[in-house]
Design a protein around this motif. Sequence first.
Motif, PDB file in Angstrom:
ATOM      1  N   GLY A 109      46.314  36.588  40.929  1.00 53.68           N
ATOM      2  CA  GLY A 109      45.658  35.397  40.402  1.00 53.68           C
ATOM      3  C   GLY A 109      44.384  35.679  39.637  1.00 53.68           C
ATOM      4  N   ASP A 110      43.857  36.889  39.729  1.00 57.03           N
ATOM      5  CA  ASP A 110      42.646  37.221  38.967  1.00 57.03           C
ATOM      6  C   ASP A 110      42.923  37.123  37.470  1.00 57.03           C
ATOM      7  OD1 ASP A 110      41.093  37.670  41.181  1.00 57.03           O
ATOM      8  OD2 ASP A 110      41.115  39.861  41.036  1.00 57.03           O
ATOM      9  N   ARG A 111      41.900  36.696  36.744  1.00 63.21           N
ATOM     10  CA  ARG A 111      41.941  36.695  35.286  1.00 63.21           C
ATOM     11  C   ARG A 111      40.918  37.708  34.802  1.00 63.21           C
ATOM     12  NH1 ARG A 111      40.079  32.522  33.086  1.00 63.21           N
ATOM     13  NH2 ARG A 111      41.362  32.507  31.211  1.00 63.21           N
ATOM     14  N   LEU A 112      41.389  38.672  34.013  1.00 64.17           N
ATOM     15  CA  LEU A 112      40.563  39.813  33.624  1.00 64.17           C
ATOM     16  C   LEU A 112      40.370  39.850  32.115  1.00 64.17           C
ATOM     17  CD1 LEU A 112      42.338  42.471  35.875  1.00 64.17           C
ATOM     18  CD2 LEU A 112      40.369  41.036  36.481  1.00 64.17           C
ATOM     19  N   ALA A 113      39.118  39.826  31.685  1.00 68.25           N
ATOM     20  CA  ALA A 113      38.782  39.966  30.263  1.00 68.25           C
ATOM     21  C   ALA A 113      38.742  41.452  29.920  1.00 68.25           C
ATOM     22  CB  ALA A 113      37.451  39.305  29.956  1.00 68.25           C
ATOM     23  N   VAL A 114      39.379  41.809  28.820  1.00 68.43           N
ATOM     24  CA  VAL A 114      39.547  43.215  28.464  1.00 68.43           C
ATOM     25  C   VAL A 114      38.914  43.474  27.100  1.00 68.43           C
ATOM     26  CG1 VAL A 114      41.214  45.107  28.347  1.00 68.43           C
ATOM     27  CG2 VAL A 114      41.795  43.023  29.610  1.00 68.43           C
ATOM     28  N   ARG A 115      38.260  44.620  26.962  1.00 67.69           N
ATOM     29  CA  ARG A 115      37.699  44.985  25.663  1.00 67.69           C
ATOM     30  C   ARG A 115      37.589  46.504  25.562  1.00 67.69           C
ATOM     31  NH1 ARG A 115      32.135  43.839  27.753  1.00 67.69           N
ATOM     32  NH2 ARG A 115      30.965  45.779  27.509  1.00 67.69           N
ATOM     33  N   VAL A 116      37.462  46.987  24.325  1.00 69.77           N
ATOM     34  CA  VAL A 116      37.128  48.397  24.095  1.00 69.77           C
ATOM     35  C   VAL A 116      35.936  48.444  23.157  1.00 69.77           C
ATOM     36  CG1 VAL A 116      39.406  49.394  24.499  1.00 69.77           C
ATOM     37  CG2 VAL A 116      38.807  48.609  22.219  1.00 69.77           C
ATOM     38  N   ASP A 117      35.085  49.439  23.383  1.00 69.79           N
ATOM     39  CA  ASP A 117      33.926  49.688  22.541  1.00 69.79           C
ATOM     40  C   ASP A 117      34.059  51.075  21.934  1.00 69.79           C
ATOM     41  OD1 ASP A 117      31.951  47.352  23.096  1.00 69.79           O
ATOM     42  OD2 ASP A 117      32.620  47.983  25.087  1.00 69.79           O
TER      43      ASP A 117
END
Length: 224
Positions: A109-117
């Motif tokens: 149920g977790d909602r995870l924001a994803v990004r790369v730098d």
Amino acid sequence: MTTQDARSGTGRPAELFFEDLVPGLTVDLGVVSVDADEMVAFARRFDPQWYHVDPDLAAASRHGGLIASGFYTVSLFMRAYVDHLLSRAAADASPGLEELRWLAPVRAGDRLAVRVDVMGARPSTARPGLGTVSLTGTMLRLGPDDRPEQEVLRTRFRGWFAMRQIEADPAEANAEADADQADADRPGGGRPDGGPIAANPSTAGPSEDEPADSGGPPEAQRTD
């Protein structure tokens, strides 16, 4: 391979190249939701530790319930990376990662924001025509208001990306060809002194300062 022929990580024509991945760039890879059935199925197949697969034992433990395998979490990261960046970029293979950290438990149920730098970029010394890009990937758990609550994963890795090919102007290419032909038509064309043409260096043996090939590829000892 021309720029038009370059393929992205999913096989489609590429629109992003090494030159576009400049240090300081942040790429939003979207938000992923943790599916309970998928999370447990992955653990049963690849990481069947009790706190990933046994709800009763997990509930009675300090974990307070099932937690995701860290490798499931990084697989979610990889899918987001492919969907939102590699599907557009002229990506080659990756020479590896330097860090992979699971910073907090991930649950169904977790909602995870994803990004790369993008942390760094330079031409590859092992793969001509490719550049090495250093990247940091993160996943952050979102709260009910969609604000980041906690970082759950961080990874540092490198990827190879094709450089953008600069195509010659047809008019300039034709003008250069005409000039070469005119020079060749003159007496002694191509030979300033009119003497014999030197041997083709590609057919000559190795010079004293260029030893013969040892038999191993030059990139065998370099991985970036």
